[in-house]
Design a protein around this motif. Structure first.
Motif, short mmCIF file in Angstrom:
data_model
loop_
_atom_site.label_atom_id
_atom_site.label_comp_id
_atom_site.label_asym_id
_atom_site.label_seq_id
_atom_site.Cartn_x
_atom_site.Cartn_y
_atom_site.Cartn_z
N GLU A 41 -10.99 5.49 -3.31
CA GLU A 41 -10.41 4.27 -3.24
C GLU A 41 -11.28 3.14 -3.27
N ARG A 90 -3.73 -2.89 3.13
CA ARG A 90 -3.24 -2.23 2.14
C ARG A 90 -3.91 -0.66 2.20
N LYS A 91 -4.88 -0.45 2.78
CA LYS A 91 -5.56 0.66 3.19
C LYS A 91 -4.69 1.54 4.01
N ALA A 125 -7.11 -5.93 2.57
CA ALA A 125 -8.17 -4.66 2.55
C ALA A 125 -7.41 -3.91 3.69
N THR A 128 -16.27 -0.40 -0.46
CA THR A 128 -15.73 -1.88 -0.81
C THR A 128 -16.20 -2.31 -2.25
N GLY A 146 0.68 -1.16 0.10
CA GLY A 146 0.00 -0.11 0.10
C GLY A 146 0.76 1.17 -0.12
N HIS A 205 -7.41 -1.88 -4.30
CA HIS A 205 -6.62 -3.09 -3.43
C HIS A 205 -6.51 -3.96 -4.18
N ASN A 206 -6.93 -4.35 -5.50
CA ASN A 206 -6.33 -5.40 -6.29
C ASN A 206 -6.74 -4.90 -7.75
N GLN A 230 -12.01 -0.54 -2.13
CA GLN A 230 -11.42 -1.42 -0.79
C GLN A 230 -11.60 -2.73 -1.24
N GLY A 231 -10.87 -3.52 -0.48
CA GLY A 231 -11.11 -5.40 -0.87
C GLY A 231 -12.20 -5.51 0.13
N TYR A 258 -7.07 4.46 -6.35
CA TYR A 258 -6.46 3.55 -5.84
C TYR A 258 -7.26 2.36 -5.54
N SER A 265 -14.40 6.13 -0.23
CA SER A 265 -13.66 4.86 -0.27
C SER A 265 -14.83 3.86 0.21
#
Ligand SMILES: Nc1ncnc2c1ncn2[C@@H]1O[C@H](COP(=O)(O)OP(=O)(O)OP(=O)(O)O)[C@@H](O)[C@H]1O
Ligand SMILES: Nc1ncnc2c1ncn2[C@@H]1O[C@H](COP(=O)(O)OP(=O)(O)OP(=O)(O)O)[C@@H](O)[C@H]1O
Ligand SMILES: [Mg+2]
Ligand SMILES: [Mg+2]
Lengths: 504, 353, 291, 334
Positions: free
Chosen positions: C127, C140-141, C137, C161, C107, C191-192, C129-130, C189, C159
């Protein structure tokens, strides 16, 4: 009605009971007085409100108005459990036991004998055996309820109600599925209960039974009390007139069987292993063949086999000389067969569907889903049968399950008549039907026969069979044992035929 | 959407009024958290706006709930639709990756979905396995089958025809919206213009009686599951096309629950019988509106589930027959809630199959 | 025995493939157990491995906590355990070693990349998120937030999910675009990579240019991400190597041969890929690894 | 005395024995005591929850919330033990109270608002999992020495450890069976499953029973959550997703009808063991890829259902023929 017929105070006195359903006033200011130690008949046509009254009294329905006094004290049962605690034991119109429990569990549900915080199963079974022995039943109470026939289940339900009732016993059409002998047994029980000082409410459409056992009667019509009377002072005719609000024309006793037509259906050695011994039967157009026998003798099985409800594993059926194959009810309907089943709740009505849809269901099924019957036609068919069979309803749109038992039966008859069948099988067509309608249905059967239809009618009522049958086939232990024709057809002969080989 | 021929019922509008009201409330909530919610403009050759998103993102659940409504009307339930989506997406993707056209891919996916539906239908109608268990089998195994097809990876494709089904537009309107509207209209039409609707309701209420009345309940049951499978397949293709790839592990995951929820919010009883596809479709839109509120609100994702649960609970409570009765009581001094005529039939009253 | 989490993402599938390849290369008989993303299944699998008497156990733990008991049983049975791609909250003596990347570091690298890229310009970041609650998640955040800390020009405005899936990535991005207005977002950004790939489509459909109008950085370096970078639709990705098993098996072989204790943490490299790399070549190299 | 009503139970038992024999013939190591101990320990939390599910299903309902409630319980315990200094036993009591109350609320909603259990418990499932997220999204370790003490309680033979939680599961099953078959509450549960209307007319307290059933299920899910937290020493909001489906499958494999009214708590026990066996077998095999694992689990589930159908069908047919031979119904009347 201020004059007291008996000097005692009523054990249960309901006053001003009213109950409204959407579109219907089921009960309107009804009064019911039950004296200790009397059998009180509750009479009325189909849909008069008898069952509804019982449900209001026992807390199964909440009443919209009215008071109830038990021994002078006001009571307010809000659930059946409440009324049971107050000493009111009830058998509702349809057998209301649980098919997944054993006989003993059904008998003792809610008041099981306990030991150390747990149910004493062995004791429960023993007590159940003892109780049932008092009703002449020698069965294993640890077996599931469904191991026994409807008749036995009915007796168990009655036994349960009697055991629960400390003050009042209510029986809503308990005899509808019972044989003569079983009815006598039930009457013995009622007499015992009566001797113990309980009040018994007895609902039935069999007037003979009413007069045989009851002391007094309250008659309902369209949700209102039309009279309370001592039966000793009345004749059957008086009672019928009170119920219907009109005279019932005396029926001509002479049987007019007319000439039968060509052979329509030939059944040859039809049977199924484990269910019904092979049987043969020919039915001609314009002929009514009656099926007689004791409970469990195989009348329903016969009807079901012919109609393909249970596919036969041997034998053949021919229609107008041509072999046909009936593997399921759909095949049967396609050949213009019709079967009005015995158990209307499970096999007959489609409860949440409207009365209108129920009436056209079989016709629509035969036409296939691609060809819907036009609205106007549907309306016309439904209306005409409602009129012809005098089905009492608030609207054709109401779900059929809200009709009274007898009216459901008529609607089912309408369903099959609408298919204009060539061969109509009726299994207990008059079960739960009131005297007026009873006569109408018998007249209808004769009418249909005269129009050239072939009918097969299974019934437990011998007088009725005698009234309309051209031939009577007697069954015992799922075998055909006798066939009676012409003048041989009398109640006595049928009973003899049923009984003769009993000794063998 | 259509007038009825068979089984006349109080007007369609009256039937779906509660759903419409709830939808309006849900949309109003959206406006509350995001005032420009209703703003729609034309951008990059397509309609662009939150309302369009609700319609577009609601497509998979809307498609699923068309079939699910019919299944539930027969007193059944189909838990496998999510897995069937994954299978159909995987099949479509692998067919185009193998170089075939999008038409072939669509047909193959529909065939796969149909096969799954057929399997469910046979288990339920012929082997007489309870629907919830029968479809549980495919729910568990189906995702595995989908992964078998994609060999566990996300199968990416770039066939424009196929992608158009999920991400394209027709006259500016996203294709998925048109697909679910069309299918909804078609199925409603077929079911109500013919006697199918009534016959399906009949077997849902009392299968034994219906069979005795000459209805071919077995074939009807199989058909209903077949339709559900086909709807799921279509939804699966759309979802795969939307992201240009078949994600066997995640496509349609837990969507069966959303579809069932949509049907229930649509006022259809899980005990079978009377149904309304239109109401279910509105139910699907309600669910999507609730999702939209959550996304637009900007709250941290930890709260997603709690908000969703509370909103749904609220919706269902409003719809509960009890509350309905009280409202009825307020309007007219009518009957109280109470048992109907006692049912002595051995068919169970309270089941969720 | 190898207890894998499941196959919830392309990366996971690749890890499985690589692990099997590595085992095969070394002539190891690998027992594979898939846990369908459930810890309880992993614990069951490990117990069964112990009951079978395997020589060593590899676990890719689904979550950090809750392994003490079963690891103790493995230790009792003298079976060495190696953790793959994630460590656990258990006493270090309970496992041989852990081969993992540093999720927080990943991250941070992403955050750092954005800091460098923006070079002081204002940037509103969204963002993806996972899966809520999963450790990548969370880490990486955290890492990203550390990476951009102290740079007031960078601000995370939304942000939500995206459940690590493409479909959710696309849906959530759509709502971001509407809620914030596409022009107002300068960077994404994710997370994957899967979510980023989904988001790219949403951005395109909104009539914006991914990679230019909205800069995109994500983590994992799956083949599709390399392709997107090659196409100029994505800017950067940080590699999480699927080859965790290689070093793990090396360490195990050494340990079983002569008892060499490896280090407790073998960290894999978190390499940053940008448009400067030959992404097409990497794509072709990686695409058959089962991603 | 063997009765027809016990048939499904016997069939499940026979299936288990048969399946075990088959597994053992493929992998003799599966006969080891260690495997037996693992079956009990690893399935403890599922078993306890499945007892509650058995009651729910016997009454004709369903409870989809248990997986989430288990996760919630774990997170709640972890957070409360981290944030406060109360003793775990007190925390256990508190969380059991909470989950029982949660079940009670669902039962009351189902009964008083006449909403289908499927939907109410589905909302409950979202709610409980959501509450767990709100408490903590991270997995929280539990490091109380009391936990170590409890985890240290086991009975070790031949390397096999029979742990406390396995024993707790067996105990739950015994108590559950007693309650189901030997108390009025249990009988009322069966009665509800046999037909709610009939039960009501027979005077069964429907409200009390319905609410009680979901309270029991909620409470047992809480207990299961405690066991799960002992099992993993942590609370994690993403844990035990889909456990409700495993529990339903175990109950059904155990011979209980989803339509309610028929079944045995003991059957569920064997259902759990059969499911555990399937998983153990797959791990012993060790060649199945992720997707084949799913397909095999699905197929085995199907095979068990089919086997049960077949055996039930055969037994029914035999019974029908026996009935034909013995007296007909009315002959039993004198
Ligand atoms: N739940 C209900 N909702 C609406 N109408 C009802 C309901 N239950 C009964 N009714 C109506 O109330 C009337 C009285 O029905 P009830 O069952 O009491 O008749 P009954 O006298 O017992 O007739 P039968 O002899 O046929 O059993 C009927 O017209 C019936 O249609
Ligand atoms: N589905 C069934 N399964 C098992 N046994 C049944 C079934 N249906 C009926 N029986 C049994 O078969 C016997 C015949 O019952 P049935 O009532 O159908 O005979 P019947 O001659 O038609 O009598 P009636 O019509 O007067 O009731 C009964 O003893 C009943 O217990
Ligand atoms: Mg009545
Ligand atoms: Mg009969």
């Amino acid at each position: 009605m201020t004059d007291t017929l008996t000097p005692d105070a009523p054990v249960l006195h309901a006053r001003g009971i009213s109950k409204f359903f959407p579109g219907t006033i089921a009960l309107d200011d009804v009064e019911l007085r039950l004296m200790p130690g009397e059998v009180h008949a509750l009479l009325g046509e189909n849909g008069a409100g008898k069952s509804t009254l019982i449900k209001c009294l026992t807390g199964a329905y909440r009443r919209d108005a009215g008071t109830m006094l038990m021994d002078g004290q006001e009571i307010h049962p809000v659930s059946t459990a409440d009324s049971q605690r107050l000493g009111i034991g009830t058998v509702y119109q349809e057998v209301n036991l649980l098919p997944n429990l054993t006989v003993a569990e059904n008998l003792f549900l809610g008041r099981q004998p306990m030991r150390g915080g747990f149910i004493a199963r062995r004791r429960m079974n023993e007590e159940a055996r003892a109780v049932l022995a008092g009703y002449g039943l020698r069965i294993d109470p640890a077996e599931p309820l469904t191991a026994y026939s409807v008749a036995i289940q009915q007796v168990i339900a009655i036994a349960r109600a009697v055991e629960m009732s400390g003050k009042v016993l209510i029986l809503d059409e308990p005899t509808a599925s019972l044989d003569h002998d079983e009815v006598q047994l039930l009457f013995d029980v009622i007499r015992q209960v009566k001797a113990r000082g309980l009040a018994v409410v007895f609902i039935t459409h069999f007037l003979d039974q009413v007069f045989a056992i009851s002391d007094r009667a309250t008659v309902l019509r369209n949700g209102r009390v039309v009279g309370e009377c001592l039966l000793a002072e009345m004749t059957q005719r008086d009672v019928v007139t009170m119920m219907l609000g009109r005279q019932l024309e005396a029926r001509t006793k002479a049987r007019d069987v007319g000439p039968a037509g060509k052979t329509l259906v030939e059944i040859d050695d039809l049977g199924k292993r484990g269910m019904m011994a092979p049987f043969s039967l020919n039915i001609r157009e314009g002929e009514v063949v009656g099926l007689a026998g004791l409970l469990g003798s195989g009348r329903t099985e016969t009807a079901n086999l012919i109609f393909g409800v249970e596919p036969a594993d041997q034998g053949r059926i021919a229609l107008r000389g041509q072999d046909i194959s009936i593997k399921n009810p759909r095949d049967a309907v396609a050949h213009r067969f019709a079967l009005c089943p015995e158990d209307r709740k499970i096999d007959g009505i489609v409860g949440d569907l409207s009365v209108r849809d129920n009436i056209i269901l079989a016709l629509q099924a035969r036409q296939g889903w691609m060809r819907p019957i036009p609205r106007a036609k549907v309306e016309e068919i439904a209306q005409s049968y409602v009129r012809a069979l005098d089905i009492r309803l608030a609207s054709l749109d109401m779900p059929i399950r809200l009709l009274s038992g007898g009216n459901q039966q008529k609607a089912l008859l309408a369903r099959w008549l609408a298919t204009n069948p060539a061969f109509l099988i009726l299994d207990e067509p008059t079960r739960g039907i009131d005297v007026g309608a009873h006569a109408e249905i018998i007249a209808l059967i004769e009418q249909l026969r005269a129009d050239g239809m072939a009918l097969l009618v299974a019934s437990s009522e011998l007088e009725e069979l005698v009234a309309y049958s051209t031939r009577v086939v007697v069954l015992r232990d799922r075998q055909q044992v006798r066939e009676l024709t012409g003048d041989q057809i009398t109640p006595d002969n049928i009973i003899n035929a049923i009984a003769t080989e009993e000794v063998a | 959407m259509t007038s009825q021929t068979i089984g006349p019922r109080p007007s369609v509008l009256r039937r779906i009024l509660p759903q419409l009201v709830i939808l309006a409330v849900a949309l109003a909530l959206n406006v509350a958290v995001f005032p420009e919610f209703f703003q729609i403009d034309f951008r990059n050759g397509r309609l662009f706006g939150n309302l369009i998103d609700v319609l577009n993102r609601g497509a998979p659940v809307a498609l699923l709930c068309i079939g699910m409504t019919l299944v539930i009307a027969t007193k059944g339930i189909d838990l496998s639709v999510g897995a069937v989506m994954a299978i159909a997406g995987a099949v479509a993707a692998s067919v185009v990756v193998d170089g075939h056209g999008w038409g072939t891919a669509l047909l193959a996916a529909l065939a796969a979905g149909g096969l799954c539906g057929l399997w469910n239908g046979l288990l339920v109608a012929v082997l007489r396995i309870q629907p919830i268990v029968a479809t549980l089998v495919l729910m568990v195994a189906g995702r595995g089958i989908a992964q078998l097809v994609t060999e566990g990876k996300i199968l990416t494709f770039d066939n424009p025809g196929l992608i158009h089904l999920g991400a394209g537009t027709v006259a500016g309107v996203p294709t998925p919206i048109l697909i679910w509207l069309a299918l909804g209209a078609l199925v409603t039409f077929v079911v109500r213009k013919t006697a199918l609707g009534m016959l399906i309701e009949a077997i849902g209420i009392n299968e034994r009686s219906s069979r005795l009345a000459g209805i071919n309940s077995r074939v009807l049951l199989v058909c209903v599951y077949l339709v559900s499978g086909l709807c799921a397949a279509l939804a699966g293709v759309i979802v795969a096309a939307d992201i240009k790839g078949a994600d066997a592990n995640n496509a349609g995951l837990w969507l069966e629950l959303d579809a069932i929820l949509a049907v229930v919010i649509g006022g259809n009883s899980l005990l079978g019988g009377r149904f309304s596809i239109i109401a279910s479709l509105i139910g699907a839109l309600i669910i999507q509106s609730v999702n939209s509120v959550i996304l637009l609100s900007g709250l941290p994702p930890e709260f997603n589930l709690v908000i969703k649960a509370l909103l749904i609970l609220g919706i269902l409570v409003i719809q509960s027959p009890r509350i309905g009765n009280y409202i009825y009581l307020l309007k007219a001094s009518g009957p109280q809630p109470e048992p109907d005529a006692p049912a002595s039939s051995p068919t169970k009253e309270e089941t969720a199959r | 025995g190898f207890s894998q989490i499941g196959s919830e993402s392309g990366w996971r599938a690749a890890e499985t493939t690589v692990t099997k390849q590595e085992a095969e290369k070394r002539g190891i008989d690998l027992k594979f157990a898939d846990a369908q993303q459930k810890q309880e299944n992993q614990i069951k699998a490990i117990r069964s491995f112990i009951a079978q008497g395997v020589d060593a156990i590899l676990i890719a733990p689904v979550v950090a906590t809750g392994w003490d008991e079963v690891l103790e049983e493995a230790k009792d049975a003298e079976i060495p355990v190696v953790l793959l791609d994630r460590t656990v909250d258990a006493d270090e003596s309970l496992y041989l070693t852990a081969v993992t990347s540093d999720l927080v570091h990943e991250g941070e690298v992403a955050g750092q990349w954005l800091v460098d890229e923006m070079n002081g310009e204002d940037c509103r970041i969204v963002e993806l998120q996972g899966t809520t609650g999963s450790s990548p998640a969370i880490d990486r955040k955290t890492g990203f937030e550390q990476g951009i800390e102290g740079h007031d020009n960078l601000e995370i405005v939304r942000s939500q999910t995206g459940d690590f899936t493409r479909a959710q990535g696309k849906v959530v991005m759509e709502s971001f675009l509407k809620a914030e207005g596409g022009e107002n977002i300068c960077a994404l950004y994710a997370h994957n990579d899967d979510m980023a790939v989904g988001a790219i489509q949403a951005i395109k459909e909104a009539g914006l240019k991914p990679g230019e109008d909205i800069r995109i950085v994500a983590i994992d370096a799956v083949p599709d991400a390399h392709k997107a970078i090659a196409d100029g639709e994505m800017n950067a990705t940080i590699e999480l190597t699927p080859n965790m098993a290689g070093p793990a098996l090396d360490a195990l072989e050494a340990y079983l041969a002569d008892g060499t204790e490896p280090e407790k943490w073998i960290q894999t490299e978190s390499r940053l890929f940008t448009a400067d790399d030959d992404n097409m070549a990497i794509f072709n190299e990686k695409k058959d690894l089962g991603y | 005395m063997i009765r027809s009503t016990h048939l499904p139970l016997l069939i499940t038992l026979a299936t288990f024995v048969l399946a075990y024999a088959l597994c053992a013939s493929a992998y003799p190591a599966m006969l080891s005591l260690r495997v037996v101990a693992n079956l009990l320990t690893d399935n403890a939390f599922l078993g306890i929850a499945a007892v509650g599910m058995t009651f729910v299903i016997l009454s004709g309902g369903i409870d989809l919330s248990i997986g989430s409630v288990i996760a919630f319980t774990g997170v709640f315990l972890a957070v409360i033990l981290r944030e406060t200094s109360i003793h775990p036993l007190a925390a256990f009591a508190l969380v059991l109270l909470l989950t029982t109350a949660f079940g009670t609320a669902m039962g009351a909603t189902i009964h008083y608002l006449e909403m289908p259990p499927f939907i109410v418990t589905l909302a409950g499932m979202f709610l409980a999992r959501g509450a767990a997220y709100v408490l903590s999204t991270e997995s929280v370790p539990i490091t109380h020495e009391f936990y170590d003490t409890l985890q240290g309680l086991y009975w070790k033979i031949d390397g096999a450890r029979f742990r406390l939680i396995g024993g707790l599961m067996v105990l739950t099953f015994i108590v559950g069976a007693l309650v189901a078959h030997r108390t009025r509450f249990g009988q009322n549960v069966y009665a509800l499953g046999g037909g709610e209307q009939a039960a009501k007319l027979m005077g069964v307290p429907v409200a009390r029973t319905t609410i009680g059933i979901y309270a029991v299920s909620g409470g047992l899910a809480g207990l299961s959550g405690i066991v799960f937290s002992l099992y993993t020493s942590a609370g994690y909001s993403l844990a035990t997703v889909g456990v409700e489906l495993d529990a339903i499958a175990a109950v059904v494999i155990g011979g209980t009808l989803l339509t309610g009214g028929y079944g045995f708590v003991a059957g569920t026990f064997f259902g759990i063991l059969i499911m555990g066996l399937i998983q153990t077998y797959i791990v012993f095999d060790g060649t199945l890829s992720s997707w084949w694992t799913k397909i095999v689990i699905g197929s085995l589930l199907f095979a068990f259902i089919l086997l049960q159908k077949g055996l039930t069908w055969a037994a029914k047919k035999r019974a029908a023929q026996a009935r034909m031979r013995t007296a007909t119904g009315s002959a039993a009347l004198s």
